[in-house]
Design an enzyme around this catalytic site. Structure first.
Site, PDB file in Angstrom:
ATOM      1  CG  HIS A   1      -2.001   0.957   1.209  1.00 59.87           C
ATOM      2  ND1 HIS A   1      -2.879   1.344   0.174  1.00 59.87           N
ATOM      3  CD2 HIS A   1      -2.264   2.013   2.062  1.00 59.87           C
ATOM      4  CE1 HIS A   1      -3.493   2.561   0.281  1.00 59.87           C
ATOM      5  NE2 HIS A   1      -3.198   2.541   1.715  1.00 59.87           N
TER       6      HIS A   1
ATOM      7  CG  HIS B   1      -3.842   6.473   2.175  1.00 66.70           C
ATOM      8  ND1 HIS B   1      -4.477   5.154   2.468  1.00 66.70           N
ATOM      9  CD2 HIS B   1      -4.212   7.248   3.279  1.00 66.70           C
ATOM     10  CE1 HIS B   1      -5.170   5.242   3.828  1.00 66.70           C
ATOM     11  NE2 HIS B   1      -4.952   6.648   4.210  1.00 66.70           N
TER      12      HIS B   1
ATOM     13  CB  CYS C   1      -3.000   3.008  -3.261  1.00 64.48           C
ATOM     14  SG  CYS C   1      -2.026   1.263  -3.238  1.00 64.48           S
TER      15      CYS C   1
END
Length: 227
Positions: free
Chosen positions: A57, A69, A158
Protein backbone atom coordinates in the site's frame (compact mmCIF):
# COMPACT_ATOMS: atom_id res chain seq x y z
CA UNK A 1 -26.14 -12.30 2.58
CA UNK A 2 -23.74 -9.36 2.95
CA UNK A 3 -21.43 -11.37 5.20
CA UNK A 4 -21.34 -14.17 2.60
CA UNK A 5 -20.51 -11.70 -0.18
CA UNK A 6 -17.71 -10.15 1.86
CA UNK A 7 -16.31 -13.60 2.69
CA UNK A 8 -16.25 -14.57 -1.00
CA UNK A 9 -14.63 -11.27 -1.96
CA UNK A 10 -11.95 -11.72 0.68
CA UNK A 11 -11.14 -15.16 -0.76
CA UNK A 12 -11.07 -13.72 -4.28
CA UNK A 13 -8.64 -10.96 -3.36
CA UNK A 14 -6.44 -13.39 -1.46
CA UNK A 15 -5.99 -15.56 -4.55
CA UNK A 16 -5.80 -12.52 -6.85
CA UNK A 17 -2.98 -10.87 -4.93
CA UNK A 18 -1.13 -14.17 -4.59
CA UNK A 19 -0.31 -13.76 -8.28
CA UNK A 20 1.26 -10.38 -7.51
CA UNK A 21 3.50 -11.60 -4.71
CA UNK A 22 6.55 -11.76 -6.99
CA UNK A 23 6.14 -8.23 -8.33
CA UNK A 24 8.85 -5.61 -7.80
CA UNK A 25 6.49 -3.75 -5.48
CA UNK A 26 6.12 -6.83 -3.28
CA UNK A 27 9.86 -7.44 -3.08
CA UNK A 28 9.86 -6.94 0.70
CA UNK A 29 7.31 -9.68 1.40
CA UNK A 30 8.89 -12.40 3.47
CA UNK A 31 11.82 -10.21 4.47
CA UNK A 32 12.19 -8.04 7.53
CA UNK A 33 11.87 -4.43 6.33
CA UNK A 34 13.96 -1.67 7.87
CA UNK A 35 12.58 0.20 10.89
CA UNK A 36 9.88 2.77 10.10
CA UNK A 37 11.21 6.26 9.49
CA UNK A 38 10.77 8.61 12.39
CA UNK A 39 8.43 11.53 11.74
CA UNK A 40 11.38 13.88 12.16
CA UNK A 41 13.09 12.46 9.04
CA UNK A 42 10.00 12.45 6.84
CA UNK A 43 9.74 15.28 4.38
CA UNK A 44 6.69 16.66 2.67
CA UNK A 45 6.20 14.80 -0.62
CA UNK A 46 7.93 11.59 0.47
CA UNK A 47 6.48 8.33 -0.85
CA UNK A 48 5.59 5.89 1.91
CA UNK A 49 5.14 2.16 1.33
CA UNK A 50 3.53 -0.35 3.67
CA UNK A 51 4.15 -4.01 2.71
CA UNK A 52 1.12 -6.17 3.36
CA UNK A 53 1.09 -9.96 3.15
CA UNK A 54 0.75 -10.15 -0.63
CA UNK A 55 0.86 -6.56 -1.89
CA UNK A 56 2.03 -3.06 -0.97
CA UNK A 57 0.00 0.00 0.00
CA UNK A 58 1.26 3.48 -0.88
CA UNK A 59 0.79 7.06 0.29
CA UNK A 60 2.26 10.55 0.01
CA UNK A 61 3.50 12.27 3.17
CA UNK A 62 1.98 15.73 3.68
CA UNK A 63 3.82 16.79 6.81
CA UNK A 64 2.69 16.99 10.44
CA UNK A 65 2.36 13.19 10.64
CA UNK A 66 -0.26 13.13 7.86
CA UNK A 67 -0.40 10.79 4.85
CA UNK A 68 -2.62 11.10 1.76
CA UNK A 69 -3.53 7.77 0.22
CA UNK A 70 -6.14 6.34 -2.13
CA UNK A 71 -8.18 3.53 -0.63
CA UNK A 72 -11.33 1.71 -1.85
CA UNK A 73 -14.33 3.00 0.07
CA UNK A 74 -18.07 2.63 -0.62
CA UNK A 75 -19.10 5.40 1.78
CA UNK A 76 -18.38 8.43 -0.47
CA UNK A 77 -20.84 6.96 -2.98
CA UNK A 78 -23.70 6.93 -0.47
CA UNK A 79 -23.09 9.90 1.86
CA UNK A 80 -21.40 13.29 2.05
CA UNK A 81 -21.31 13.34 5.86
CA UNK A 82 -17.74 14.44 6.62
CA UNK A 83 -17.94 13.01 10.14
CA UNK A 84 -18.67 9.53 8.82
CA UNK A 85 -16.14 9.76 6.01
CA UNK A 86 -13.33 10.64 8.44
CA UNK A 87 -13.73 7.37 10.33
CA UNK A 88 -11.29 4.56 9.63
CA UNK A 89 -12.16 2.50 6.58
CA UNK A 90 -13.35 -0.93 7.70
CA UNK A 91 -12.88 -4.12 5.68
CA UNK A 92 -16.56 -4.04 4.76
CA UNK A 93 -16.30 -0.48 3.41
CA UNK A 94 -13.12 -1.39 1.55
CA UNK A 95 -14.44 -4.55 -0.12
CA UNK A 96 -17.72 -2.93 -1.13
CA UNK A 97 -15.72 -0.01 -2.50
CA UNK A 98 -13.74 -2.39 -4.70
CA UNK A 99 -16.97 -3.99 -5.91
CA UNK A 100 -18.58 -0.61 -6.65
CA UNK A 101 -15.31 0.80 -8.08
CA UNK A 102 -15.38 3.73 -5.67
CA UNK A 103 -12.57 5.07 -3.52
CA UNK A 104 -11.46 8.14 -1.64
CA UNK A 105 -8.17 9.97 -1.38
CA UNK A 106 -8.05 10.59 2.34
CA UNK A 107 -5.62 11.87 4.94
CA UNK A 108 -4.70 9.70 7.92
CA UNK A 109 -1.95 9.71 10.50
CA UNK A 110 1.20 7.74 9.70
CA UNK A 111 0.19 5.22 12.37
CA UNK A 112 -3.31 4.69 10.94
CA UNK A 113 -1.89 4.47 7.42
CA UNK A 114 0.66 1.85 8.49
CA UNK A 115 -1.97 -0.18 10.37
CA UNK A 116 0.68 -1.85 12.50
CA UNK A 117 3.12 -2.56 9.65
CA UNK A 118 6.52 -0.99 9.08
CA UNK A 119 6.79 1.96 6.73
CA UNK A 120 9.33 2.08 3.88
CA UNK A 121 10.54 5.43 2.63
CA UNK A 122 10.96 6.32 -1.07
CA UNK A 123 12.03 2.81 -2.05
CA UNK A 124 10.06 2.97 -5.30
CA UNK A 125 12.50 5.62 -6.55
CA UNK A 126 14.92 2.80 -7.33
CA UNK A 127 12.36 0.77 -9.30
CA UNK A 128 10.78 3.57 -11.36
CA UNK A 129 12.96 5.05 -14.08
CA UNK A 130 11.49 8.54 -13.84
CA UNK A 131 12.49 11.93 -12.50
CA UNK A 132 11.31 12.58 -8.96
CA UNK A 133 9.28 15.78 -8.69
CA UNK A 134 10.07 18.29 -5.94
CA UNK A 135 8.51 17.27 -2.64
CA UNK A 136 6.25 20.30 -2.41
CA UNK A 137 4.86 19.68 -5.89
CA UNK A 138 4.21 16.01 -5.09
CA UNK A 139 2.39 16.94 -1.89
CA UNK A 140 0.26 19.57 -3.65
CA UNK A 141 -0.66 17.07 -6.34
CA UNK A 142 -1.86 14.70 -3.62
CA UNK A 143 -3.83 17.44 -1.88
CA UNK A 144 -5.61 18.48 -5.08
CA UNK A 145 -7.02 14.94 -5.42
CA UNK A 146 -8.45 14.65 -1.89
CA UNK A 147 -12.01 13.39 -1.82
CA UNK A 148 -14.08 10.83 -3.70
CA UNK A 149 -12.43 9.10 -6.66
CA UNK A 150 -13.11 6.26 -9.11
CA UNK A 151 -11.31 3.01 -8.36
CA UNK A 152 -10.03 0.07 -10.34
CA UNK A 153 -8.03 -2.77 -8.84
CA UNK A 154 -5.78 -2.83 -11.91
CA UNK A 155 -6.05 0.57 -13.58
CA UNK A 156 -6.57 3.16 -10.84
CA UNK A 157 -5.27 2.04 -7.47
CA UNK A 158 -3.13 3.52 -4.68
CA UNK A 159 0.05 2.95 -6.71
CA UNK A 160 -1.28 4.93 -9.68
CA UNK A 161 -2.11 7.74 -7.25
CA UNK A 162 1.36 8.01 -5.71
CA UNK A 163 3.26 7.61 -8.98
CA UNK A 164 1.24 10.44 -10.52
CA UNK A 165 2.00 12.62 -7.50
CA UNK A 166 5.72 11.84 -7.20
CA UNK A 167 6.78 11.12 -10.80
CA UNK A 168 4.20 12.98 -12.87
CA UNK A 169 2.74 9.89 -14.58
CA UNK A 170 0.44 7.21 -13.17
CA UNK A 171 1.65 3.61 -13.34
CA UNK A 172 1.56 0.41 -11.29
CA UNK A 173 4.34 -2.15 -11.20
CA UNK A 174 1.99 -4.57 -9.45
CA UNK A 175 -0.51 -4.28 -12.33
CA UNK A 176 2.26 -4.75 -14.89
CA UNK A 177 3.38 -7.91 -13.09
CA UNK A 178 -0.17 -9.29 -13.06
CA UNK A 179 -0.63 -8.53 -16.79
CA UNK A 180 2.66 -10.31 -17.56
CA UNK A 181 1.47 -13.36 -15.63
CA UNK A 182 -1.91 -13.25 -17.42
CA UNK A 183 -0.19 -13.04 -20.81
CA UNK A 184 1.94 -16.08 -20.03
CA UNK A 185 -1.15 -17.95 -18.83
CA UNK A 186 -3.06 -17.23 -22.05
CA UNK A 187 -0.12 -18.08 -24.31
CA UNK A 188 0.50 -21.42 -22.61
CA UNK A 189 -1.21 -23.95 -24.88
CA UNK A 190 -1.46 -26.45 -22.06
CA UNK A 191 -4.27 -24.29 -20.67
CA UNK A 192 -6.21 -24.84 -23.91
CA UNK A 193 -6.23 -28.59 -23.28
CA UNK A 194 -7.13 -28.03 -19.63
CA UNK A 195 -10.05 -25.74 -20.56
CA UNK A 196 -11.27 -28.27 -23.13
CA UNK A 197 -11.08 -31.08 -20.57
CA UNK A 198 -13.00 -29.05 -17.98
CA UNK A 199 -15.59 -28.24 -20.66
CA UNK A 200 -16.09 -31.93 -21.47
CA UNK A 201 -16.37 -32.78 -17.78
CA UNK A 202 -19.00 -30.07 -17.28
CA UNK A 203 -20.98 -31.43 -20.23
CA UNK A 204 -20.78 -34.95 -18.81
CA UNK A 205 -21.81 -33.83 -15.34
CA UNK A 206 -24.38 -31.12 -16.13
CA UNK A 207 -25.66 -32.39 -19.46
CA UNK A 208 -25.79 -30.75 -22.87
CA UNK A 209 -27.44 -27.33 -22.91
CA UNK A 210 -26.72 -23.84 -24.23
CA UNK A 211 -25.42 -22.86 -20.79
CA UNK A 212 -22.80 -25.62 -20.79
CA UNK A 213 -22.06 -26.22 -24.47
CA UNK A 214 -21.23 -22.63 -25.46
CA UNK A 215 -18.64 -22.06 -22.68
CA UNK A 216 -17.16 -25.53 -23.34
CA UNK A 217 -16.50 -24.50 -26.96
CA UNK A 218 -15.88 -20.75 -26.77
CA UNK A 219 -13.36 -20.70 -23.89
CA UNK A 220 -10.93 -23.30 -25.35
CA UNK A 221 -11.32 -21.74 -28.82
CA UNK A 222 -10.54 -18.25 -27.50
CA UNK A 223 -7.49 -19.49 -25.60
CA UNK A 224 -6.30 -21.38 -28.69
CA UNK A 225 -6.60 -18.32 -30.93
CA UNK A 226 -4.86 -16.11 -28.36
CA UNK A 227 -2.00 -18.56 -27.72
Amino acid sequence: MLDTLIFLLEKFFFFFFSFLSSSPCSRYVGHAPPPPPHAAVLRRGDLLEVPRTLFTHFGIYLGNNRVAHLIPDILPAVTSDARLLRRKVTNTRLLLGVLAKRASVRVDSVEDFAYGARVLLNTMDRAVNRRVLPGEEAARRAECLLGSAPYSLLWNNCEHFVTWCRYGAASSLQTEQFCQWLTLLIRDQRNVALAALLGLLSLAYLGVSSGTTLPAIIIPFTLWMAS
